[in-house]
Write an enzyme that holds these catalytic residues in place. Sequence first.
Site, PDB file in Angstrom:
ATOM      1  N   PHE A 181       0.992  -1.257   0.062  1.00  0.00           N
ATOM      2  CA  PHE A 181       0.112  -0.096  -0.175  1.00  0.00           C
ATOM      3  C   PHE A 181       0.933   1.209  -0.157  1.00  0.00           C
ATOM      4  O   PHE A 181       1.748   1.280   0.758  1.00  0.00           O
ATOM      5  CB  PHE A 181      -0.880   0.084   1.137  1.00  0.00           C
ATOM      6  CG  PHE A 181      -1.893   1.326   1.145  1.00  0.00           C
ATOM      7  CD1 PHE A 181      -3.099   1.140   0.485  1.00  0.00           C
ATOM      8  CD2 PHE A 181      -1.535   2.489   1.949  1.00  0.00           C
ATOM      9  CE1 PHE A 181      -3.999   2.127   0.505  1.00  0.00           C
ATOM     10  CE2 PHE A 181      -2.453   3.628   1.828  1.00  0.00           C
ATOM     11  CZ  PHE A 181      -3.479   3.500   1.126  1.00  0.00           C
ATOM     12  N   ASP A 215       9.373   2.329   1.419  1.00  0.00           N
ATOM     13  CA  ASP A 215       7.950   3.446   1.833  1.00  0.00           C
ATOM     14  C   ASP A 215       7.974   3.038   3.283  1.00  0.00           C
ATOM     15  O   ASP A 215       7.819   2.030   3.738  1.00  0.00           O
ATOM     16  CB  ASP A 215       6.949   2.969   1.302  1.00  0.00           C
ATOM     17  CG  ASP A 215       5.552   3.550   1.550  1.00  0.00           C
ATOM     18  OD1 ASP A 215       5.968   4.339   2.743  1.00  0.00           O
ATOM     19  OD2 ASP A 215       4.786   3.514   0.994  1.00  0.00           O
ATOM     20  N   LYS A 230       3.016   9.990   8.117  1.00  0.00           N
ATOM     21  CA  LYS A 230       2.289   9.642   9.628  1.00  0.00           C
ATOM     22  C   LYS A 230       2.739   9.946  10.699  1.00  0.00           C
ATOM     23  O   LYS A 230       2.749  11.270  11.103  1.00  0.00           O
ATOM     24  CB  LYS A 230       2.260   8.184   9.425  1.00  0.00           C
ATOM     25  CG  LYS A 230       1.256   7.612   8.561  1.00  0.00           C
ATOM     26  CD  LYS A 230       0.859   6.153   8.727  1.00  0.00           C
ATOM     27  CE  LYS A 230      -0.187   5.538   7.794  1.00  0.00           C
ATOM     28  NZ  LYS A 230      -1.471   5.663   7.922  1.00  0.00           N
TER      29      LYS A 230
HETATM   30  N1  PLP Z   1       2.397   4.540   2.386  1.00  0.00           N
HETATM   31  C1  PLP Z   1       2.107   3.574   3.496  1.00  0.00           C
HETATM   32  C2  PLP Z   1       3.085   2.457   3.749  1.00  0.00           C
HETATM   33  C3  PLP Z   1       1.061   3.622   4.180  1.00  0.00           C
HETATM   34  O1  PLP Z   1       0.804   2.760   5.308  1.00  0.00           O
HETATM   35  C4  PLP Z   1       0.193   4.845   3.844  1.00  0.00           C
HETATM   36  C5  PLP Z   1      -1.016   5.061   4.555  1.00  0.00           C
HETATM   37  O2  PLP Z   1      -1.573   4.192   5.275  1.00  0.00           O
HETATM   38  C6  PLP Z   1       0.447   5.552   2.664  1.00  0.00           C
HETATM   39  C7  PLP Z   1       1.584   5.191   2.171  1.00  0.00           C
HETATM   40  C8  PLP Z   1      -0.319   6.850   2.297  1.00  0.00           C
HETATM   41  O3  PLP Z   1      -0.192   8.005   3.206  1.00  0.00           O
HETATM   42  P1  PLP Z   1      -1.483   8.972   3.365  1.00  0.00           P
HETATM   43  O4  PLP Z   1      -2.601   8.103   3.937  1.00  0.00           O
HETATM   44  O5  PLP Z   1      -0.568  10.013   4.277  1.00  0.00           O
HETATM   45  O6  PLP Z   1      -1.405   9.585   2.007  1.00  0.00           O
END
Ligand code: PLP
Length: 397
Positions: A137, A222, A251
């Site tokens: 994700f 990520d 986050k």
């Molecule tokens: N990347 C990862 C690993 C995530 O867990 C998330 C959100 O849960 C995102 C990207 C996307 O972040 P945002 O919701 O701040 O756009």
Amino acid sequence: MITEELVQGAKQYLMNTYTRYPLALIRGQGTRVWDVEGREYLDFLAGVAVNVLGHCHPKVTLAIQQQAQHLLQTSNLFYTEPQVRLARVLVDHSFAGKVFFCNSGAEANEAAIKLVRRWAQQAGDQRFEIISMVNSFHGRTLATIAASGQEKLQKGFEPLMPGFRYVPFNDEKAVAEAVSARTAAVLVEPVQGEGGIRVATPGFLKACREITRERGALLMFDEVQTGIGRTGKLFAYEHSGVVPDVMTLAKGLGGGMPIGACLATDSVAAAFTPGSHGSTLGGNPLACAAALAVLEVILEDQDVLGHCARMGEHFLKALIELQAGCPVITHVEGLGLMIGVEVTINARDIVQDLIKRGILANATSERMLRFVPPLLVSQAEIDRVVLLLGEVIEARR
Ligand code: PLP
């Protein structure tokens, strides 16, 4: 307003993008939140792995208050001290040489995707493809749903942005087979969050590093969910010692203020030049002041990382002990305070039952419960959650 009025108001005025729990929160302090009717909850979701220092940490609150009295937003056409200071702290504590600031995790990944594509083009290569993991994700924008290895995120938004391929997580052989002369980068979450919880093996991360290095591609981590202490280290990549070329954060970084960041080595970051990317609000002084306070507490104030690692181990052990006498729990996995519990019954029902008993958690899928409490959570709070989880599951068997 009472919960029912807010539920009705949301139905009338908000786009229907979330299945919300029927709970309206009004206040938080540390690991606790209160709903509008005054009921107290132990928050083991923490704004979905955001409130690393809990709610309203005094130092973060003070930093926001003080910065708000001076300057909220300037655009990136000018310099501000909080932004430069924050970039320096991130660079000083990571592999990276440069930082780009934005407002969210998806934006951080957008920046990272653009950066590696441009890096590859500038190298004169035909490389553009990014290889990511099944069940990964990376966000909800068009590029990041294409980067995410989950069809359910992509359905209805076709045509998808081209240039992404998916390989099974933790499968070194699949990565070795997929990386070609067209590959610009391999993109991995060191611990899969939304599609997990699954921890990447150190061997897998090492293999990704070796394969990309050998074949002239980049490695991107990520760390939107794993970064800023969540796994017991400031960045999850430190567990394996595998160093990426590009890393994204969001986050936990702002402790609740919206901020994202794309970090890269100097040589990769050089692919961005004035005009190649930007964000009006990205790295604004308010968000950066909050992030600086978060990092100051984590790095200087208390043994937050050590505490998180110890609490994570305790939590994992307690859950595994619970699993031993509870066939409904089929798997427990996690790193630090990012823990998933796989169950044979509906995980969302369990979450509802936990909420009724004053615990906030969530389900990443029908069968997976996720616990991501604030890093300062106590052992007694963890024990309480494990006890109540056992009771809730027992009552549903
Ligand atoms: N990347 C990862 C690993 C995530 O867990 C998330 C959100 O849960 C995102 C990207 C996307 O972040 P945002 O919701 O701040 O756009």
